[in-house]
Every structure is written in structure tokens, then in C-alpha cells.
Design a protein around this motif. Sequence first.
Motif, short mmCIF file in Angstrom:
data_model
loop_
_atom_site.label_atom_id
_atom_site.label_comp_id
_atom_site.label_asym_id
_atom_site.label_seq_id
_atom_site.Cartn_x
_atom_site.Cartn_y
_atom_site.Cartn_z
N SER A 70 0.83 -1.20 0.00
CA SER A 70 0.00 0.00 0.00
C SER A 70 0.87 1.25 0.00
O SER A 70 0.52 2.24 -0.62
N ASP A 71 2.03 1.19 0.65
CA ASP A 71 2.96 2.34 0.60
C ASP A 71 3.39 2.61 -0.84
O ASP A 71 3.40 3.76 -1.29
N LEU A 72 3.77 1.56 -1.53
CA LEU A 72 4.30 1.74 -2.88
C LEU A 72 3.22 2.20 -3.86
O LEU A 72 3.49 3.01 -4.75
N LEU A 73 2.02 1.69 -3.69
CA LEU A 73 0.93 2.12 -4.58
C LEU A 73 0.67 3.62 -4.40
O LEU A 73 0.39 4.33 -5.36
N LYS A 74 0.79 4.07 -3.14
CA LYS A 74 0.60 5.50 -2.88
C LYS A 74 1.74 6.30 -3.47
O LYS A 74 1.55 7.26 -4.20
N SER A 122 3.74 5.72 -5.85
CA SER A 122 3.84 5.77 -7.31
C SER A 122 2.58 6.34 -7.96
O SER A 122 2.53 6.45 -9.18
N ALA A 123 1.58 6.67 -7.15
CA ALA A 123 0.30 7.16 -7.67
C ALA A 123 -0.39 6.12 -8.56
O ALA A 123 -1.17 6.46 -9.44
N LEU A 124 -0.10 4.85 -8.31
CA LEU A 124 -0.75 3.80 -9.10
C LEU A 124 -1.99 3.25 -8.40
O LEU A 124 -2.67 2.37 -8.94
N GLU A 125 -2.29 3.76 -7.22
CA GLU A 125 -3.41 3.23 -6.44
C GLU A 125 -4.72 3.11 -7.22
O GLU A 125 -5.36 2.07 -7.20
N PRO A 126 -5.11 4.18 -7.96
CA PRO A 126 -6.39 4.07 -8.68
C PRO A 126 -6.40 3.00 -9.76
O PRO A 126 -7.45 2.62 -10.25
N PHE A 127 -5.21 2.53 -10.17
CA PHE A 127 -5.13 1.59 -11.28
C PHE A 127 -4.79 0.18 -10.82
O PHE A 127 -4.45 -0.67 -11.64
N GLN A 128 -4.88 -0.09 -9.51
CA GLN A 128 -4.33 -1.36 -9.02
C GLN A 128 -5.01 -2.58 -9.60
O GLN A 128 -4.42 -3.65 -9.64
N LYS A 129 -6.25 -2.45 -10.07
CA LYS A 129 -6.94 -3.62 -10.63
C LYS A 129 -6.78 -3.71 -12.14
O LYS A 129 -7.34 -4.60 -12.77
N ARG A 130 -6.05 -2.77 -12.74
CA ARG A 130 -5.89 -2.81 -14.20
C ARG A 130 -4.82 -3.82 -14.59
O ARG A 130 -3.81 -3.98 -13.89
N ARG A 131 -5.03 -4.55 -15.68
CA ARG A 131 -4.03 -5.49 -16.16
C ARG A 131 -2.78 -4.74 -16.62
O ARG A 131 -2.87 -3.74 -17.33
N GLN A 174 6.58 1.53 -16.34
CA GLN A 174 7.89 1.75 -15.75
C GLN A 174 7.79 2.03 -14.26
O GLN A 174 8.62 1.58 -13.48
N LYS A 175 6.75 2.76 -13.85
CA LYS A 175 6.56 3.02 -12.43
C LYS A 175 6.26 1.73 -11.68
O LYS A 175 6.76 1.51 -10.58
N LEU A 176 5.44 0.87 -12.29
CA LEU A 176 5.11 -0.40 -11.65
C LEU A 176 6.37 -1.26 -11.54
O LEU A 176 6.61 -1.90 -10.50
N ALA A 177 7.18 -1.27 -12.60
CA ALA A 177 8.43 -2.04 -12.56
C ALA A 177 9.30 -1.54 -11.41
O ALA A 177 9.88 -2.34 -10.67
N LEU A 178 9.38 -0.22 -11.27
CA LEU A 178 10.18 0.34 -10.17
C LEU A 178 9.62 -0.14 -8.83
O LEU A 178 10.38 -0.56 -7.95
N CYS A 179 8.31 -0.12 -8.67
CA CYS A 179 7.71 -0.58 -7.41
C CYS A 179 8.06 -2.04 -7.14
O CYS A 179 8.35 -2.41 -6.00
N CYS A 180 8.02 -2.87 -8.18
CA CYS A 180 8.36 -4.29 -8.01
C CYS A 180 9.79 -4.43 -7.49
O CYS A 180 10.09 -5.33 -6.71
N CYS A 181 10.68 -3.54 -7.93
CA CYS A 181 12.07 -3.58 -7.48
C CYS A 181 12.24 -3.09 -6.05
O CYS A 181 13.25 -3.36 -5.42
N LEU A 182 11.27 -2.31 -5.58
CA LEU A 182 11.44 -1.67 -4.27
C LEU A 182 10.83 -2.47 -3.13
O LEU A 182 11.01 -2.13 -1.96
N LEU A 183 10.09 -3.54 -3.48
CA LEU A 183 9.33 -4.28 -2.47
C LEU A 183 10.18 -4.75 -1.30
O LEU A 183 9.76 -4.70 -0.15
N HIS A 184 11.39 -5.22 -1.59
CA HIS A 184 12.21 -5.80 -0.52
C HIS A 184 13.13 -4.77 0.13
O HIS A 184 14.11 -5.12 0.77
N ARG A 185 12.79 -3.48 -0.02
CA ARG A 185 13.55 -2.40 0.59
C ARG A 185 15.06 -2.49 0.32
O ARG A 185 15.86 -2.59 1.26
N PRO A 186 15.46 -2.44 -0.93
CA PRO A 186 16.89 -2.49 -1.24
C PRO A 186 17.58 -1.21 -0.80
O PRO A 186 16.93 -0.17 -0.70
N SER A 187 18.89 -1.30 -0.52
CA SER A 187 19.62 -0.07 -0.19
C SER A 187 20.37 0.46 -1.40
O SER A 187 20.89 1.57 -1.37
#
Lengths: 248, 312
Positions: B117-121, B123-132, B142-155
Amino acid sequence: MQASIETRDLTRRFGSFIAVDRLTLRVERGEVFGFLGANGAGKTTAIRMLCGLLQPSSGTGKVAGCDIQTETDGIRSRIGYMPQKFALYPDFSVEMNMRLYGGLYGLKGQALRDRMDVISRLLNLEPLLSQRTDSIPWGWQQRLNLACAILHKPEILFLDEPTASVDPVSRRHFWDIIAELAASGTTIFVTSHYMDEVEYCGRVAILVQGRIAALDTPVGLKTTYGHASLGEVFLDVVERAQTTSSTQ
Amino acid sequence: MSLALRIRDLIKDHAGEKALKGISFEVPEGALFGIIGADGAGKSTLMTILATLMDADSGEVEELGLDLKKDFKILRHRIAFMPQRFSLYPDLTVVENLHFFADLYDLDPAEKQKRLSDLLKFSALEPFQKRRAGLLSGGMKQKLALCCCLLHRPSLIYLDEPTVGVDPVARRDFWILLKSLKSEGITLVVSTPYMDEAKLCDTLLLLDHGKVLDSGSPREMLSRYPYSLYRIRGPKPLAYSARKEPPQGVSLVYPAGGELRAAVDGGMNASQDDLWKDFPGANASESMTPDIEDLFFALLSREQASLEKTVK
Ligand SMILES: Nc1ncnc2c1ncn2[C@@H]1O[C@H](COP(=O)(O)OP(=O)(O)OP(=O)(O)O)[C@@H](O)[C@H]1O
Ligand SMILES: [Mg+2]
């Protein structure tokens, strides 16, 4: 004079979603026409309709004198199309890719060899002919992509983000070639997200949610919107359109 | 200041060709570090190695204080890589893609929910979370890809040309996201073909044919610009093809947006005030300060020009 591209109310829906919305456009022979828009604005969808690859939901269009719905074979032989997604065989040689594409357009034998000679000289591809396509730098792969699209001497060239991921120096060389093709009478219809190179177009359209929100020469656009660069004009046009649509 | 990355003499051959010919550089913790260079200079090879996905032939890499060769398993949980063509699952929705990548990293359920929920906020992707994902626009992908990379809190995050094909509005937003990651102390290593983005980095590395041609802050690198630069008013920007010899005494002529630029060897002298007289159709010239793109042309276009000529 007959226009190179002429459309009236060209529309494409996907279900209830309208990707291209009543596009009315006229592009003259030899023009370099820049077709801009945010991601998802409908550029690729419109180009695919103009190339006879996607049927419109409504509206009409003529490209190189052929009807885009009923004369797609005629269109196919008169246009070149460089799609946004790379469409060459990465593990074939540069020469083999050219030969394959020439074949697709009905070129063969001596005629094909002659055209391949002319084009590889024009685009400086000669020293690379025997190399594997995926072993040459990306800018040169895109140049090969262009070579394949112009083998059959098309009247109109559709270029969908031809310079994406290409470095500034190679982009400059790419645009030199585009300018040469236009000078020899080829109509160029090009999309790009690099606002600097869009300045090289004769006229520029900015598409917002499938509709043309602005259309003029680069100088005209900059004057109308009061900005020094097309990048600023683009942000302005797109953001204005977004505020109007969100207040509706 | 401690280092996020220390690289010594990295060498890599690709199918008999030298892709990296001895690269050395350092990246301080928390930096926004940019890599630029011509196509084929070795940017992606370098990033793929640093992201532990390919072995170098030789050289030393220390990442987050750990040795890349020995500790790659630990490192994989602390770094992230967004390759040039990041594969999202087009048939899965935005939120399903995030779940998929979260499970790859074994995030525990509570942590996963919070992070999503943090990442969806963010990246402003929250309204589109159910879109394919396949139906998202290029910038949203590209924003979604970035979020996928950030899930595990990399440094430490490597991003290989993350904004290619992304429109100017989304590109600006993407860089705002990168800056906010930087402000959280995350180290970012980004390659880009956009010189306006290069300017936003703290430090740049200019790669050429597998070697470091120059590096430093954008300001430092610009202080080494080797020419005097002029804007030539009058001619169309594409009036001077790269295949044409520039006028006598001019080293480079090239278009930059709506204008034409000319780079001249050495400093100002009297004769250069009327430089425009050498350009047909010109009516004025004025001296100007170079930008990163001008530097790129200065350092890399001679070679490309000679490549074009030898094949003529
Ligand atoms: N086959 C399809 N089914 C459903 N929606 C589609 C289909 N093809 C395209 N769309 C949608 O139509 C819209 C326009 O897409 P299009 O690819 O034409 O945009 P674009 O302007 O080329 O964007 P970009 O700059 O990202 O390439 C998008 O919202 C896209 O999701
Ligand atoms: Mg597109």
C-alpha cells in the motif's frame, strides 16, 4: 494536389474505451510530420490504422491514395513502417534481415541486390552486413530497421519511436537520414518522446487521449503557447487537457 | 562518507569482444549516480554484472561493504535491478504483479501488505491497481516495474534506462520518485540516453567502448568542456548534415532542439564574433555555456563521424 495522408473522424474503440477519437488530419507529400502524445494517447493505434494493420471502428482515411479499410494491399506496397517494437531477427546477419524484408515487399533477384546496395550505402551499413544483428550497437540496429522499411522505396514512412534508447550522437545521424529522405519527396510520419528532435519536424500534432489537442509548426506552437521549447509546450498542452478532463 | 560501491579494474569479454576493458569507480552511499555513453559502450553489461546476474572475467567489486563474488546471495536481498526491458506479467493486474514479486522475496504477509500500500501510494498507481499490466501506458509500466524492485527495501538500486519510451510528463514524475528514494538514503545507479536527466545526477560516469572516458559531477565535467560553444542563428537546425565538413576552423556543428550549435577550438578571439558569416543563411552567432549534451557531442561525435566516413 493529393495529400499523402488524409483522415476524417478516424476512431478506434477497444470495448468501451476510445483509443483514437475522431482524428481528422491532412499530411502533404514530403512533409516531416511529428505525432506526439503522452503514453497511451493513441499514437501507435492511429499509426496501425493508417498502415492498414488495424481496422478503424468508424471514420475514414486515405494513405498514398488508398483507402485504409478496403485497399490495404495497395497501402502495404506504398508505405514503410518501423514499428515501436523491434521486428528484426536478432540472430540473423544484417544482410539476411534486409534480404528477408525485401522479400516480404516482393523484391527479389537483381532488383533486390541493387536496392540493398543503394540502401546500405545511404545508411552506411556496408561494413556491418555480415555481422549478427544483435551484436551491433542499438543505434545501428535501429538504422537497419529503417533500412528494411525503405527497401521498396515507399512514398510514406511511418516511424514509431525510431530513436527510443538511441544516444544523442546517433540520433543526430538518424535525423540527417530522415531529412535526406524527406528532401527526396518521402513523407515522414514520426513519433518521439524526445522533445528536442521534434523541433526538426515541419509540423507537429500533440495527441491527448486520442484527440488532437494542438497542431502547428514548431515555431507556431512555441508562439501560441508562449514557451521557448517544445518540451515546455508539450507539458503545458498535456497538463491543460488533464485539468479540463478532471474538472468535467 | 562510506561507499555503496567500489569497483576495481572490471573486465568482461562478450563473445570474443571486449565489453568492459578495466573499469574502476566509486559510488558514495546515498548518491544518485548516472551512467551515460554511446550505444554499445557497455552500460548494460556493467549493470548486469553489478546486479549479480553475470560474472565478470576479472576485477573486484565491493557492494554495500560486501564482496560481490563471495556474498552475492546476501547481496541479492539488499540490491535491486530494473533491467532495460523489465518483465511485468501483462495478464496480471497491477496489484497481482506486486504480490508476485513480493512472494519471490519471501516477504511476510503483514510486511507485504504494508509495503504494497505504501508503494501504490508513492507511485500514484493506487487508482489503477486492478488494471491489467499489459494495458498500462508506458510510463505507468515503468513506475510499476520500479515498485516491483522496491518491495524488498533495497539499499542500492540499479536502473538501466528506466525512462526509455516514457513520455515527458511521466519522465518528470519518475525522476521525482527517484529523488524521493534518494532522500530516504537509498543509493541509485541509473543509466540514461536523456542528457537532461544526466544533469539531475550528483555524479556521472561517461563510458566509451568499455572504458571510463570521464567522470565527476555534471559541473566538474562541464568545466572540462574542450571548445568554445556558439549558437548560430538563422539556418534550420538540420541544415548541416553530419556528413558535411564543418566550415574552416569549426570543429563541430550539430542541431540542438530548434537551433544550430558550433564548437570551435580554443578560446574567444576577435574573429569568432562573426563566426556566423561562415554559415550560409545565418545572421548572428552568440557565445553560450555548454550543457551535458554538448559535452557528449564534444567527446563522442568525432569518433562517430570518422566511423561514418571510413565506410563511405
Ligand atoms: N488491443 C488493445 N486492447 C485494449 N486496449 C488497447 C489495445 N491496444 C491499445 N490499447 C489501449 O489504447 C490506448 C492507446 O495505446 P497506444 O499504444 O496507441 O498509445 P501510444 O500513444 O502509442 O503510447 P506510447 O507512447 O506508450 O507508445 C492505451 O490506453 C492502450 O492501453
Ligand atoms: Mg506507441
